[in-house]
Design a protein around this motif. Structure first.
Motif, PDB file in Angstrom:
ATOM      1  N   ILE A  36       0.838  -1.206   0.000  1.00 41.15           N
ATOM      2  CA  ILE A  36       0.000   0.000   0.000  1.00 41.15           C
ATOM      3  C   ILE A  36       0.868   1.249   0.000  1.00 41.15           C
ATOM      4  O   ILE A  36       0.612   2.199  -0.754  1.00 41.15           O
ATOM      5  CB  ILE A  36      -0.974  -0.004   1.198  1.00 41.15           C
ATOM      6  CG1 ILE A  36      -2.045  -1.084   0.995  1.00 41.15           C
ATOM      7  CG2 ILE A  36      -1.614   1.360   1.406  1.00 41.15           C
ATOM      8  CD1 ILE A  36      -2.901  -1.340   2.222  1.00 41.15           C
ATOM      9  N   ALA A  37       1.914   1.261   0.800  1.00 41.14           N
ATOM     10  CA  ALA A  37       2.790   2.438   0.867  1.00 41.14           C
ATOM     11  C   ALA A  37       3.482   2.688  -0.473  1.00 41.14           C
ATOM     12  O   ALA A  37       3.507   3.822  -0.971  1.00 41.14           O
ATOM     13  CB  ALA A  37       3.827   2.251   1.972  1.00 41.14           C
ATOM     14  N   ILE A  38       4.040   1.642  -1.060  1.00 44.39           N
ATOM     15  CA  ILE A  38       4.772   1.807  -2.317  1.00 44.39           C
ATOM     16  C   ILE A  38       3.836   2.174  -3.458  1.00 44.39           C
ATOM     17  O   ILE A  38       4.081   3.123  -4.210  1.00 44.39           O
ATOM     18  CB  ILE A  38       5.557   0.528  -2.647  1.00 44.39           C
ATOM     19  CG1 ILE A  38       6.691   0.329  -1.629  1.00 44.39           C
ATOM     20  CG2 ILE A  38       6.120   0.576  -4.064  1.00 44.39           C
ATOM     21  CD1 ILE A  38       7.343  -1.030  -1.702  1.00 44.39           C
ATOM     22  N   GLU A  39       2.749   1.430  -3.597  1.00 42.53           N
ATOM     23  CA  GLU A  39       1.836   1.669  -4.708  1.00 42.53           C
ATOM     24  C   GLU A  39       1.142   3.020  -4.592  1.00 42.53           C
ATOM     25  O   GLU A  39       0.920   3.694  -5.605  1.00 42.53           O
ATOM     26  CB  GLU A  39       0.820   0.536  -4.811  1.00 42.53           C
ATOM     27  CG  GLU A  39       1.449  -0.766  -5.257  1.00 42.53           C
ATOM     28  CD  GLU A  39       0.473  -1.918  -5.312  1.00 42.53           C
ATOM     29  OE1 GLU A  39      -0.759  -1.682  -5.281  1.00 42.53           O
ATOM     30  OE2 GLU A  39       0.943  -3.071  -5.395  1.00 42.53           O
ATOM     31  N   SER A  40       0.797   3.444  -3.394  1.00 43.97           N
ATOM     32  CA  SER A  40       0.132   4.744  -3.256  1.00 43.97           C
ATOM     33  C   SER A  40       1.080   5.880  -3.636  1.00 43.97           C
ATOM     34  O   SER A  40       0.659   6.859  -4.242  1.00 43.97           O
ATOM     35  CB  SER A  40      -0.393   4.939  -1.838  1.00 43.97           C
ATOM     36  OG  SER A  40       0.659   5.039  -0.910  1.00 43.97           O
ATOM     37  N   TRP A  41       2.361   5.743  -3.308  1.00 39.64           N
ATOM     38  CA  TRP A  41       3.327   6.772  -3.680  1.00 39.64           C
ATOM     39  C   TRP A  41       3.422   6.883  -5.201  1.00 39.64           C
ATOM     40  O   TRP A  41       3.416   7.974  -5.758  1.00 39.64           O
ATOM     41  CB  TRP A  41       4.701   6.466  -3.075  1.00 39.64           C
ATOM     42  CG  TRP A  41       5.688   7.549  -3.328  1.00 39.64           C
ATOM     43  CD1 TRP A  41       5.857   8.682  -2.603  1.00 39.64           C
ATOM     44  CD2 TRP A  41       6.630   7.617  -4.409  1.00 39.64           C
ATOM     45  NE1 TRP A  41       6.855   9.453  -3.155  1.00 39.64           N
ATOM     46  CE2 TRP A  41       7.359   8.819  -4.264  1.00 39.64           C
ATOM     47  CE3 TRP A  41       6.951   6.784  -5.467  1.00 39.64           C
ATOM     48  CZ2 TRP A  41       8.353   9.206  -5.138  1.00 39.64           C
ATOM     49  CZ3 TRP A  41       7.945   7.169  -6.341  1.00 39.64           C
ATOM     50  CH2 TRP A  41       8.639   8.357  -6.176  1.00 39.64           C
ATOM     51  N   PHE A  42       3.496   5.728  -5.877  1.00 34.07           N
ATOM     52  CA  PHE A  42       3.591   5.748  -7.341  1.00 34.07           C
ATOM     53  C   PHE A  42       2.310   6.291  -7.974  1.00 34.07           C
ATOM     54  O   PHE A  42       2.375   7.078  -8.923  1.00 34.07           O
ATOM     55  CB  PHE A  42       3.911   4.354  -7.898  1.00 34.07           C
ATOM     56  CG  PHE A  42       5.368   4.049  -7.909  1.00 34.07           C
ATOM     57  CD1 PHE A  42       6.180   4.505  -8.929  1.00 34.07           C
ATOM     58  CD2 PHE A  42       5.941   3.313  -6.899  1.00 34.07           C
ATOM     59  CE1 PHE A  42       7.536   4.241  -8.942  1.00 34.07           C
ATOM     60  CE2 PHE A  42       7.293   3.034  -6.894  1.00 34.07           C
ATOM     61  CZ  PHE A  42       8.095   3.497  -7.918  1.00 34.07           C
ATOM     62  N   LEU A  43       1.151   5.882  -7.482  1.00 34.74           N
ATOM     63  CA  LEU A  43      -0.097   6.401  -8.054  1.00 34.74           C
ATOM     64  C   LEU A  43      -0.213   7.899  -7.819  1.00 34.74           C
ATOM     65  O   LEU A  43      -0.686   8.626  -8.692  1.00 34.74           O
ATOM     66  CB  LEU A  43      -1.301   5.677  -7.463  1.00 34.74           C
ATOM     67  CG  LEU A  43      -1.492   4.228  -7.884  1.00 34.74           C
ATOM     68  CD1 LEU A  43      -2.784   3.676  -7.293  1.00 34.74           C
ATOM     69  CD2 LEU A  43      -1.477   4.056  -9.390  1.00 34.74           C
ATOM     70  N   GLN A  44       0.223   8.361  -6.649  1.00 36.81           N
ATOM     71  CA  GLN A  44       0.165   9.788  -6.366  1.00 36.81           C
ATOM     72  C   GLN A  44       1.039  10.572  -7.339  1.00 36.81           C
ATOM     73  O   GLN A  44       0.613  11.590  -7.885  1.00 36.81           O
ATOM     74  CB  GLN A  44       0.626  10.043  -4.931  1.00 36.81           C
ATOM     75  CG  GLN A  44       0.671  11.500  -4.553  1.00 36.81           C
ATOM     76  CD  GLN A  44       1.299  11.714  -3.196  1.00 36.81           C
ATOM     77  OE1 GLN A  44       1.616  10.779  -2.483  1.00 36.81           O
ATOM     78  NE2 GLN A  44       1.484  12.967  -2.832  1.00 36.81           N
ATOM     79  N   LYS A  45       2.237  10.096  -7.564  1.00 33.97           N
ATOM     80  CA  LYS A  45       3.167  10.818  -8.437  1.00 33.97           C
ATOM     81  C   LYS A  45       2.812  10.682  -9.914  1.00 33.97           C
ATOM     82  O   LYS A  45       2.910  11.649 -10.668  1.00 33.97           O
ATOM     83  CB  LYS A  45       4.606  10.325  -8.214  1.00 33.97           C
ATOM     84  CG  LYS A  45       5.132  10.550  -6.831  1.00 33.97           C
ATOM     85  CD  LYS A  45       5.198  12.020  -6.493  1.00 33.97           C
ATOM     86  CE  LYS A  45       5.732  12.221  -5.088  1.00 33.97           C
ATOM     87  NZ  LYS A  45       5.592  13.573  -4.624  1.00 33.97           N
ATOM     88  N   ILE A  87       3.549   0.008 -13.255  1.00 37.95           N
ATOM     89  CA  ILE A  87       4.793   0.394 -12.585  1.00 37.95           C
ATOM     90  C   ILE A  87       4.666   0.209 -11.072  1.00 37.95           C
ATOM     91  O   ILE A  87       5.545  -0.379 -10.429  1.00 37.95           O
ATOM     92  CB  ILE A  87       5.168   1.843 -12.939  1.00 37.95           C
ATOM     93  CG1 ILE A  87       5.589   1.927 -14.409  1.00 37.95           C
ATOM     94  CG2 ILE A  87       6.284   2.359 -12.038  1.00 37.95           C
ATOM     95  CD1 ILE A  87       5.765   3.332 -14.919  1.00 37.95           C
ATOM     96  N   ALA A  88       3.582   0.687 -10.492  1.00 33.61           N
ATOM     97  CA  ALA A  88       3.399   0.577  -9.043  1.00 33.61           C
ATOM     98  C   ALA A  88       3.356  -0.877  -8.591  1.00 33.61           C
ATOM     99  O   ALA A  88       4.005  -1.267  -7.619  1.00 33.61           O
ATOM    100  CB  ALA A  88       2.117   1.299  -8.624  1.00 33.61           C
ATOM    101  N   HIS A  89       2.604  -1.702  -9.315  1.00 32.81           N
ATOM    102  CA  HIS A  89       2.454  -3.111  -8.955  1.00 32.81           C
ATOM    103  C   HIS A  89       3.778  -3.855  -9.113  1.00 32.81           C
ATOM    104  O   HIS A  89       4.154  -4.651  -8.248  1.00 32.81           O
ATOM    105  CB  HIS A  89       1.366  -3.739  -9.842  1.00 32.81           C
ATOM    106  CG  HIS A  89       1.065  -5.156  -9.528  1.00 32.81           C
ATOM    107  ND1 HIS A  89       0.454  -5.542  -8.359  1.00 32.81           N
ATOM    108  CD2 HIS A  89       1.293  -6.300 -10.222  1.00 32.81           C
ATOM    109  CE1 HIS A  89       0.310  -6.856  -8.360  1.00 32.81           C
ATOM    110  NE2 HIS A  89       0.816  -7.331  -9.477  1.00 32.81           N
ATOM    111  N   THR A  90       4.492  -3.586 -10.183  1.00 38.21           N
ATOM    112  CA  THR A  90       5.766  -4.261 -10.419  1.00 38.21           C
ATOM    113  C   THR A  90       6.793  -3.888  -9.365  1.00 38.21           C
ATOM    114  O   THR A  90       7.479  -4.765  -8.819  1.00 38.21           O
ATOM    115  CB  THR A  90       6.292  -3.920 -11.823  1.00 38.21           C
ATOM    116  OG1 THR A  90       5.294  -4.271 -12.789  1.00 38.21           O
ATOM    117  CG2 THR A  90       7.568  -4.669 -12.125  1.00 38.21           C
ATOM    118  N   VAL A  91       6.915  -2.607  -9.064  1.00 42.15           N
ATOM    119  CA  VAL A  91       7.894  -2.177  -8.066  1.00 42.15           C
ATOM    120  C   VAL A  91       7.537  -2.727  -6.686  1.00 42.15           C
ATOM    121  O   VAL A  91       8.414  -3.227  -5.965  1.00 42.15           O
ATOM    122  CB  VAL A  91       8.007  -0.635  -8.037  1.00 42.15           C
ATOM    123  CG1 VAL A  91       8.837  -0.166  -6.857  1.00 42.15           C
ATOM    124  CG2 VAL A  91       8.605  -0.130  -9.334  1.00 42.15           C
TER     125      VAL A  91
END
Length: 173
Positions: free
Chosen positions: A22-31, A153-157
């Motif tokens: 959640i932390a990683i994917e939310s950061w990518f979706l936000q950006k 990108i978010a899911h892969t990272v």
């Protein structure tokens, strides 16, 4: 008695993995999608919780129809760690799950956004006039403008980071 039967370690690892995703994917979706931090956390929390719940339901559904030997191997792998002869099958299953959860998150994000916005179409930007000579030309940067690309990108990272953490955990044990 419940401490012997209930897999506390597995549940705790699942919860920590979900928080990390959640932390990683939310950061990518936000950006990448230019949405607010609260909205991106809400979206990714809904998508990850939904995928996790469906994943556990599918697991228990498949587990209930397996033969006794396969069931023991599967439960033993999840609770106690696996033997080397199960790694090819587990790798194939993991790659399938990676692809399926990506598609579920991508479609889920569209569904959640449609529910929130009430199927409103994005407004077309208005033409503001000719550019002036004092403006700098826009920088050419890599931009992900589609939901598909941002979720990919978010899911892969996030899955790469999770697999790295799980690998480091298995090396330390």
């Amino acid at each position: 008695m419940i401490a012997i039967v209930f897999p506390f370690r597995t549940v705790l690892v699942q919860i920590l993995i979900m928080f990390l995703a959640i932390a990683i994917e939310s950061w990518f979706l936000q950006k990448l999608l230019k949405i607010g931090p609260r909205t991106s956390v809400e979206y990714t929390a809904i998508l990850n919780l939904g995928c996790t719940c469906v994943g556990w339901l599918v697991f228990f559904g498949i587990e209930s129809v397996l033969s006794k030997d396969l069931r023991e191997q599967l439960i033993g792998y999840i609770l106690l760690g696996g033997s080397p002869n199960t790694y090819p099958a587990i790798t194939t299953i993991a790659l399938s799950i990676l692809a399926i959860t990506f598609l579920a998150k991508w479609q889920g994000l569209e569904i959640v956004e449609n529910m929130v916005s009430g199927n409103k179409k994005a407004s077309v930007p208005q033409f503001l006039g000719p550019p002036t000579l004092t403006r700098r030309p826009p920088k050419k940067t890599f931009r992900v403008t589609t939901q598909f690309g941002a979720v990919l990108i978010a899911h892969t990272v996030s899955n790469f980071v999770i697999l790295t953490v799980l690998f480091l955990q298995s090396v330390n044990n």
